[in-house]
Design an enzyme around this catalytic site. Sequence first.
Site: not given
Ligand code: BJW
Ligand code: ZN
Length: 253
Positions: A71, A103, A129, A161, A164, A201-202
């Site tokens: 990626r 992003n 993120h 690292c 360490c 775009g989310t």
């Molecule tokens: C266009 C377009 C164009 C297309 N123009 N638009 C509350 C409720 C339910 C669940 C949870 C909650 N709180 C926490 C959770 C759990 C979980 C979560 O949210 N799960 C849900 C999926 C159900 N969250 C977590 O685990 C988070 N941590 C946390 O809550 O910690 C506290 C905790 C810890 C321990 C126990 C309990 C609580 C962390 C979340 C981390 C997300 N990580 C990722 C990967 C990052 C690294 C990587 O890139 O590899 O982040 S997942 C992925 O999704 C990435 C993104 O940033 C994130 C969001 O995605 P995004 O940007 O919305 O993308 P898409 O693909 O969904 O949407 C794209 C959009 O673009 C679409 O609408 C298209 O139509 C549009 N589009 N072309 C404009 N040209």
């Molecule tokens: Zn270290």
Amino acid sequence: MGDDPLGRARELLGAAERAVVLTGAGVSAESGVPTFRGSGGLWKRFRPEDLATPEAFARDPRLVWEWYEWRRGLIRGCAPNPAHRAIASWMARGPGVTLVTQNVDDLHERAGREAGPDLDAAPRLLKLHGSIVHARCTRCAHRSRLDEAVDATSEATLPRCPACRSPLRPDVVWFGETLPETVLGAAFEAAARCDVCLVVGTTGAVYPAAAVAHEARSSGAPLIVVDPGPTEYDAVADTRVNAPAGAVLPLIL
Ligand code: BJW
Ligand code: ZN
């Protein structure tokens, strides 16, 4: 919702003194960076449980590094698109905009350097993120930019690292991990006092990032959503612009 969403968006954004822009993968789609959900999304081809959780990294760090290297290479070959540039030049014109991005790519930063404003300087760009172009230590506080290729051919060649000798990991936030506290706090603070929130775009499916826009709305700011597909904000958006960000942001900002 009126029948001239572009005009309404221009009006709201033009009148705002303090704005929050929340971006997701869609803002980088026109640069060639794949989104996560929807057709062609990364989560259609890969399982997040295998690649984007701390358990996955503990189980198979080589596989996780290989996926992030792939990626990172892809992103390196991409350039900011008109949406990144429109946001950056809007920010260059006034101080009242906080850009909150989910992003991990560096396309907002690259567009910012072209437009002039130093988006890297906190707190104007808040990266919820993390960053795919950085690595951090699994044990100490070391963090560094990944300038060279990571050799993910075997576990023995993975980066360590310099301080360490513990394994390094991609500096991103995986599922089940907490977001950087000060960054998240600053995003909620900006949301609580903004006059308008532009969501680009989310899908708004991932928390707590998605809650930044809900916080803005519950503090009285109208939501403008720019996205060609359905999002979790559609029912609460004041203005919904159903179009690719690169095509419309230069017109509304
Ligand atoms: C266009 C377009 C164009 C297309 N123009 N638009 C509350 C409720 C339910 C669940 C949870 C909650 N709180 C926490 C959770 C759990 C979980 C979560 O949210 N799960 C849900 C999926 C159900 N969250 C977590 O685990 C988070 N941590 C946390 O809550 O910690 C506290 C905790 C810890 C321990 C126990 C309990 C609580 C962390 C979340 C981390 C997300 N990580 C990722 C990967 C990052 C690294 C990587 O890139 O590899 O982040 S997942 C992925 O999704 C990435 C993104 O940033 C994130 C969001 O995605 P995004 O940007 O919305 O993308 P898409 O693909 O969904 O949407 C794209 C959009 O673009 C679409 O609408 C298209 O139509 C549009 N589009 N072309 C404009 N040209
Ligand atoms: Zn270290």
